[in-house]
Enzyme design. Structure first.
Site, PDB file in Angstrom:
ATOM      1  N   ASN A   1      -3.367   7.420   0.758  1.00 27.22           N
ATOM      2  CA  ASN A   1      -3.446   6.682  -0.495  1.00 27.22           C
ATOM      3  C   ASN A   1      -3.361   5.195  -0.181  1.00 27.22           C
ATOM      4  OD1 ASN A   1      -3.371   9.209  -1.635  1.00 27.22           O
ATOM      5  ND2 ASN A   1      -1.375   8.964  -2.603  1.00 27.22           N
TER       6      ASN A   1
ATOM      7  N   TYR B   1      -4.060   1.129  -1.771  1.00 24.30           N
ATOM      8  CA  TYR B   1      -4.387   0.232  -2.874  1.00 24.30           C
ATOM      9  C   TYR B   1      -4.427  -1.234  -2.448  1.00 24.30           C
ATOM     10  CZ  TYR B   1      -3.571   4.282  -5.823  1.00 24.30           C
ATOM     11  OH  TYR B   1      -3.653   5.524  -6.391  1.00 24.30           O
TER      12      TYR B   1
ATOM     13  N   GLU C   1      -6.213   8.968  -2.676  1.00 23.38           N
ATOM     14  CA  GLU C   1      -6.096   8.074  -3.828  1.00 23.38           C
ATOM     15  C   GLU C   1      -6.604   6.705  -3.429  1.00 23.38           C
ATOM     16  OE1 GLU C   1      -2.340   7.584  -5.796  1.00 23.38           O
ATOM     17  OE2 GLU C   1      -1.850   9.714  -5.682  1.00 23.38           O
TER      18      GLU C   1
ATOM     19  N   HIS D   1       4.399  16.079  -6.644  1.00 25.20           N
ATOM     20  CA  HIS D   1       4.053  14.700  -6.976  1.00 25.20           C
ATOM     21  C   HIS D   1       5.159  14.139  -7.866  1.00 25.20           C
ATOM     22  CE1 HIS D   1       0.459  11.760  -7.310  1.00 25.20           C
ATOM     23  NE2 HIS D   1       1.551  11.129  -7.706  1.00 25.20           N
TER      24      HIS D   1
ATOM     25  N   ARG E   1      -8.221  16.958  -7.036  1.00 25.00           N
ATOM     26  CA  ARG E   1      -6.852  17.061  -6.534  1.00 25.00           C
ATOM     27  C   ARG E   1      -5.893  16.948  -7.718  1.00 25.00           C
ATOM     28  NH1 ARG E   1      -3.358  12.455  -4.540  1.00 25.00           N
ATOM     29  NH2 ARG E   1      -1.572  13.445  -3.532  1.00 25.00           N
TER      30      ARG E   1
ATOM     31  N   GLU F   1       3.137  11.021  -1.207  1.00 25.83           N
ATOM     32  CA  GLU F   1       3.836   9.748  -0.994  1.00 25.83           C
ATOM     33  C   GLU F   1       5.359   9.895  -0.928  1.00 25.83           C
ATOM     34  OE1 GLU F   1       2.518   6.909  -3.895  1.00 25.83           O
ATOM     35  OE2 GLU F   1       0.450   6.940  -3.185  1.00 25.83           O
TER      36      GLU F   1
END
Length: 459
Positions: A294, A296, A361, A121, A77, A166
């Site tokens: 995504n 984290y 991600e 992005h 990606r 995002e």
């Protein structure tokens, strides 16, 4: 630990972003982006770092693709830099900019790697920002035109198209608290940006589909928002508010439910939402073939009248306290909690059924010890913390699959150490070490570990 196997056809890959790795900031007709302007503004990025050179991927892409093939990646990606394609955001297409992505696409396909394109992005052309950026409706319209220009060149070979990465970050960090480009600090601007980003997605998705794109999606960074006290009504209200600002303001309109009433009521306290025009929500709800996730770290909140809130969540001041991380953290200070990924995937699978998901991600920044490397780049970087992070989150993803979540793949963040936005080059997320002085690439232990995960389709 128990062995786990992922479903047949599960997609394994890695992700990057144009401004973070490409460099070549002034090559072949590329225009200025908001991140060029922001990173060159004193005090905005750690130590004055910029993406002018980054990982020099623009010139070294062939070697990087060879490394991807060596690791066994099935998908890669990458994002397209809008300023390379239309230097001021509008006007004529720059063929030299498209030539680079043409070469990259062919190199990937020659190695059997499926290219997954992200059209935006965060590197908005500065020319558009000068006219309002994402606070302006025209930016959404220009984004759809740009998407068509990229598809016209690459659409015969690329199957999967992601519009935005995002939009929460683009809107709230770019226009709300200003820690990201373009550095605006205005709650009303942040909400206008949210809407125009979503409108841009809808317009681009409709245009791509009409041009024959096979798979069209968007990537969000939804949060697993949890209360400090599960039995507290105040904490439950705080969860509802933060979940509305991070998750439902995007997911609900994208999936056809329109903006949530409670979120619009909250927005109206800061700005009259006249920027939402009749018919906009229908455009935003263009059918999705894939939702990128995504993830984290989880978010823990408490409802307190003296809560400091966060300018990244406009209107939470005096209502919400965001709790500090507890337990192990990454080098970003983010709490490491793989179970939060399971909870998030199950929640999305439950609340928004029928939507195929991909983890686009996931990864961890850690202070890698490069002392073991020799001058020629040989040696080892034993990033055991990163391996532990990835192992835990892959097991969490597998648990979600076992609970019925339609999860199609996993893309590690990131292939390479790179420019980490406002943190500059001091935070390393890569499974491949980059020596920024000579651009030498050295796979870390995590890269070899991931190579084995891919080969066995599991852990």
């Amino acid at each position: 630990m128990n062995e786990v196997r992922f479903p047949e056809g599960f997609v394994w890959g890695a992700a990057t972003a144009a401004y973070q790795i490409e460099g070549a900031a002034r090559d072949d007709g590329r225009g200025e982006s908001i991140w060029d302007t922001f990173s060159r503004t004193p005090g905005k990025v750690f130590a004055g770092h910029t993406g002018d050179v980054a990982c020099d991927h623009y010139h070294r892409y062939a070697d990087d693709v060879a490394l991807m093939a060596e690791l066994g990646l099935a998908a890669y990606r990458f994002s397209v830099a809008w300023p390379r394609i239309r230097p001021d955001g509008t006007g004529p297409v720059n063929p030299r900019g498209l030539d680079f992505y043409d070469r990259l696409t062919d190199a990937l396909l020659d190695r059997g790697i499926d290219p997954i394109v992200t059209l935006y992005h965060w590197d908005l052309p500065q020319g558009l920002q000068d006219r309002g950026g994402w606070t302006s409706r025209e930016t959404a319209e220009h984004f759809a035109d740009y998407a068509l220009a990229v598809h016209a060149r690459l659409g015969d070979r690329i199957r999967t198209w992601t519009t935005l990465n995002e939009p929460w970050c683009s809107a709230y960090l770019g226009y709300g608290n200003g820690v990201h480009a373009p550095g605006v600090q205005d709650a009303g601007a942040a909400f206008r940006a949210v809407h125009h980003l979503l409108l841009g997605h809808g317009l681009a998705a409709r245009a791509l589909r009409s041009a024959g794109a096979q798979t069209v999606g968007i990537t969000l960074n939804p949060a697993d928002v949890a209360p400090a006290d599960p039995d507290s009504a105040a904490d439950a209200a705080a969860v509802r508010l933060v979940d509305g600002l991070q998750n439902r303001i995007f997911l609900d309109p994208l999936t056809g439910a329109g903006y949530p009433a409670d979120v619009l009521e909250h927005v109206a306290r800061m700005v009259e939402p006249t920027f939402i025009r009749p018919g906009d929500e229908k455009i935003i709800a263009a059918p999705l073939d894939l939702l990128g996730i995504n993830y984290y770290s989880p978010t823990y909140v408490a409802g307190r009248p003296d809560g400091g809130g966060s300018s990244a969540y406009p209107g939470t001041e005096g209502a919400v306290e965001f709790l500090p991380a507890s337990g192990p953290v990454s080098d970003m200070g983010w709490q490491i909690e793989p179970a939060g990924l399971t909870r998030l995937l199950v929640r999305i699978g439950t609340d928004y059924p029928g939507l195929p998901l991909m983890i686009t991600e996931n990864g961890g920044a850690f202070p890698d010890d490069s002392a073991g490397l020799d001058a020629d780049g040989s040696g080892r970087i034993d990033d055991t913390d990163r391996i532990s992070y990835l192992d835990g989150h892959l097991r969490a993803a597998h648990e979600a699959i076992s609970r019925g979540v339609d999860l199609r793949g996993y893309l590690v963040w990131s292939l390479l150490d790179n420019f980490e936005w406002a943190e500059g080059y001091r935070k390393r997320f890569g499974i491949v070490h980059v020596d920024y002085l000579n651009q030498r690439r050295t796979p870390k232990s995590s890269a070899r570990w991931y190579q084995e995960v891919i080969s066995r389709n599991g852990l």
